[in-house]
Design a protein around this motif. Structure first.
Motif, PDB file in Angstrom:
ATOM      1  N   TYR A 103       0.838  -1.206   0.000  1.00 56.02           N
ATOM      2  CA  TYR A 103       0.000   0.000   0.000  1.00 56.02           C
ATOM      3  C   TYR A 103       0.873   1.257   0.000  1.00 56.02           C
ATOM      4  O   TYR A 103       0.635   2.201  -0.752  1.00 56.02           O
ATOM      5  CB  TYR A 103      -0.908  -0.019   1.235  1.00 56.02           C
ATOM      6  CG  TYR A 103      -1.740   1.225   1.404  1.00 56.02           C
ATOM      7  CD1 TYR A 103      -2.981   1.334   0.798  1.00 56.02           C
ATOM      8  CD2 TYR A 103      -1.285   2.294   2.174  1.00 56.02           C
ATOM      9  CE1 TYR A 103      -3.758   2.473   0.951  1.00 56.02           C
ATOM     10  CE2 TYR A 103      -2.045   3.433   2.330  1.00 56.02           C
ATOM     11  CZ  TYR A 103      -3.278   3.525   1.723  1.00 56.02           C
ATOM     12  OH  TYR A 103      -4.024   4.659   1.875  1.00 56.02           O
ATOM     13  N   GLU A 106       2.500   1.741  -3.359  1.00 50.39           N
ATOM     14  CA  GLU A 106       1.510   2.175  -4.350  1.00 50.39           C
ATOM     15  C   GLU A 106       1.135   3.640  -4.131  1.00 50.39           C
ATOM     16  O   GLU A 106       1.042   4.413  -5.084  1.00 50.39           O
ATOM     17  CB  GLU A 106       0.265   1.289  -4.251  1.00 50.39           C
ATOM     18  CG  GLU A 106      -0.779   1.584  -5.298  1.00 50.39           C
ATOM     19  CD  GLU A 106      -2.016   0.727  -5.164  1.00 50.39           C
ATOM     20  OE1 GLU A 106      -2.931   0.936  -5.980  1.00 50.39           O
ATOM     21  OE2 GLU A 106      -2.091  -0.138  -4.266  1.00 50.39           O
ATOM     22  N   GLU A 107       0.946   4.035  -2.883  1.00 50.90           N
ATOM     23  CA  GLU A 107       0.618   5.429  -2.570  1.00 50.90           C
ATOM     24  C   GLU A 107       1.737   6.377  -3.012  1.00 50.90           C
ATOM     25  O   GLU A 107       1.476   7.498  -3.435  1.00 50.90           O
ATOM     26  CB  GLU A 107       0.379   5.603  -1.063  1.00 50.90           C
ATOM     27  CG  GLU A 107      -0.954   5.098  -0.586  1.00 50.90           C
ATOM     28  CD  GLU A 107      -2.095   6.016  -0.975  1.00 50.90           C
ATOM     29  OE1 GLU A 107      -2.070   7.195  -0.592  1.00 50.90           O
ATOM     30  OE2 GLU A 107      -3.016   5.539  -1.666  1.00 50.90           O
ATOM     31  N   GLU A 109       3.491   5.905  -5.498  1.00 50.44           N
ATOM     32  CA  GLU A 109       3.552   5.724  -6.942  1.00 50.44           C
ATOM     33  C   GLU A 109       4.866   5.095  -7.417  1.00 50.44           C
ATOM     34  O   GLU A 109       5.350   5.373  -8.507  1.00 50.44           O
ATOM     35  CB  GLU A 109       3.270   7.042  -7.669  1.00 50.44           C
ATOM     36  CG  GLU A 109       1.869   7.555  -7.401  1.00 50.44           C
ATOM     37  CD  GLU A 109       1.549   8.861  -8.105  1.00 50.44           C
ATOM     38  OE1 GLU A 109       2.438   9.439  -8.764  1.00 50.44           O
ATOM     39  OE2 GLU A 109       0.387   9.298  -7.998  1.00 50.44           O
ATOM     40  N   THR A 112       2.532   0.376  -9.640  1.00 49.29           N
ATOM     41  CA  THR A 112       1.192   0.695 -10.142  1.00 49.29           C
ATOM     42  C   THR A 112       0.139  -0.101  -9.368  1.00 49.29           C
ATOM     43  O   THR A 112       0.466  -1.076  -8.678  1.00 49.29           O
ATOM     44  CB  THR A 112       1.066   0.350 -11.641  1.00 49.29           C
ATOM     45  OG1 THR A 112       1.161  -1.085 -11.776  1.00 49.29           O
ATOM     46  CG2 THR A 112       2.129   1.050 -12.473  1.00 49.29           C
ATOM     47  N   ARG A 113      -1.103   0.274  -9.546  1.00 49.17           N
ATOM     48  CA  ARG A 113      -2.212  -0.461  -8.911  1.00 49.17           C
ATOM     49  C   ARG A 113      -2.227  -1.904  -9.400  1.00 49.17           C
ATOM     50  O   ARG A 113      -2.440  -2.829  -8.638  1.00 49.17           O
ATOM     51  CB  ARG A 113      -3.535   0.210  -9.215  1.00 49.17           C
ATOM     52  CG  ARG A 113      -4.737  -0.558  -8.658  1.00 49.17           C
ATOM     53  CD  ARG A 113      -5.973   0.255  -8.742  1.00 49.17           C
ATOM     54  NE  ARG A 113      -5.789   1.434  -7.929  1.00 49.17           N
ATOM     55  CZ  ARG A 113      -6.487   1.716  -6.831  1.00 49.17           C
ATOM     56  NH1 ARG A 113      -7.437   0.907  -6.464  1.00 49.17           N
ATOM     57  NH2 ARG A 113      -6.259   2.793  -6.143  1.00 49.17           N
ATOM     58  N   ARG A 114      -1.997  -2.074 -10.690  1.00 46.00           N
ATOM     59  CA  ARG A 114      -1.994  -3.435 -11.247  1.00 46.00           C
ATOM     60  C   ARG A 114      -0.875  -4.268 -10.635  1.00 46.00           C
ATOM     61  O   ARG A 114      -1.083  -5.423 -10.263  1.00 46.00           O
ATOM     62  CB  ARG A 114      -1.845  -3.358 -12.766  1.00 46.00           C
ATOM     63  CG  ARG A 114      -1.848  -4.702 -13.427  1.00 46.00           C
ATOM     64  CD  ARG A 114      -1.613  -4.591 -14.921  1.00 46.00           C
ATOM     65  NE  ARG A 114      -1.330  -5.911 -15.449  1.00 46.00           N
ATOM     66  CZ  ARG A 114      -1.983  -6.463 -16.439  1.00 46.00           C
ATOM     67  NH1 ARG A 114      -2.925  -5.806 -17.054  1.00 46.00           N
ATOM     68  NH2 ARG A 114      -1.676  -7.667 -16.858  1.00 46.00           N
ATOM     69  N   ALA A 116       0.533  -3.808  -7.755  1.00 41.04           N
ATOM     70  CA  ALA A 116       0.167  -4.035  -6.356  1.00 41.04           C
ATOM     71  C   ALA A 116      -0.834  -5.181  -6.243  1.00 41.04           C
ATOM     72  O   ALA A 116      -0.699  -6.052  -5.376  1.00 41.04           O
ATOM     73  CB  ALA A 116      -0.396  -2.758  -5.752  1.00 41.04           C
ATOM     74  N   ASN A 117      -1.832  -5.188  -7.122  1.00 43.52           N
ATOM     75  CA  ASN A 117      -2.839  -6.253  -7.082  1.00 43.52           C
ATOM     76  C   ASN A 117      -2.244  -7.621  -7.412  1.00 43.52           C
ATOM     77  O   ASN A 117      -2.615  -8.629  -6.800  1.00 43.52           O
ATOM     78  CB  ASN A 117      -3.994  -5.927  -8.033  1.00 43.52           C
ATOM     79  CG  ASN A 117      -4.868  -4.816  -7.506  1.00 43.52           C
ATOM     80  OD1 ASN A 117      -4.920  -4.556  -6.297  1.00 43.52           O
ATOM     81  ND2 ASN A 117      -5.560  -4.130  -8.397  1.00 43.52           N
TER      82      ASN A 117
END
Length: 153
Positions: A103, A106-107, A109, A112-114, A116-117
Motif C-alpha cells: 500500500y 503504491e501510494e 507511486e 502501479t495499482r496493477r 500491487a494487485n
C-alpha cells in the motif's frame, strides 16, 4: 456510493496532501460533526487506514483539548529502497505487514495499482496454502523478489 469511512479517509488524505509539513491535527469531535457520525467512526478510520505499515504515524492526545495528529512517513530515496524492503520484510512477514508495505509503495507511486494487485494475489494466504511459519517465510521471499525486480527497472 462510497461509504462514510471512505469519505473520511479521502478527506484526511486531501488534508495531508495540502499540508506543507505532511501532517495534520484534527479533533475527533469536530470531524465527527462535519461528517455527521460518531467519534468512534473517526477512530476506526484512523486505526485501520492510517497505520505505520501504510506509511502514517498517528499521535493522539485525549481530553478536552485533545487532538489526533496524522503524519505521512516518507519512503527512503529509491537508492535505499532495497535496504528498506529487506529491513521491513526480513526473513518472514505477516500478510498484514506485507499488504501495508505494498500500500505504501503504491501510494508513493513506486508501483502501479496493477502491480500491487498482482503482488497481493501472489502473497495471499490463499495462494501460499502452507502452514505457518513456512507461509510467512515464503511470502517474505516472494515479496522481496518481486518488489526489488519492479523497483530496480
Amino acid at each position: 456510493m462510497r461509504n462514510i469511512s471512505d469519505l473520511i479517509e479521502q478527506y484526511l488524505k486531501q488534508l495531508l496532501q495540502n499540508s506543507s509539513d505532511g501532517a495534520v491535527e484534527i479533533q475527533r469531535n469536530e470531524l465527527a460533526d462535519q461528517f455527521s457520525c460518531v467519534p468512534s467512526q473517526i477512530n476506526y478510520v484512523i486505526s485501520t487506514r492510517f497505520t505505520l505499515e501504510k506509511g502514517y504515524m498517528v499521535e493522539s492526545k485525549r481530553g478536552g483539548g485533545g487532538y489526533v495528529r496524522i503524519q505521512r512517513v516518507e519512503l527512503p530515496a529509491l537508492k535505499n529502497i532495497q535496504f528498506h524492503i529487506n529491513e521491513t520484510i526480513g526473513d518472514c512477514v505477516e500478510q498484514s505487514v506485507a499488504e501495508g508495505l505494498i500500500y505504501q509503495l503504491e501510494e508513493a507511486e513506486l508501483i502501479t495499482r496493477r502491480e500491487a494487485n498482482l503482488i497481493r494475489a501472489a502473497i495471499s494466504r490463499d495462494t501460499i496454502a502452507v502452514k505457518l511459519p513456512l507461509r510467512d517465510e515464503i511470502r517474505a521471499r516472494l515479496l522481496k523478489s518481486m518488489l526489488i525486480t519492479l523497483l530496480i527497472r
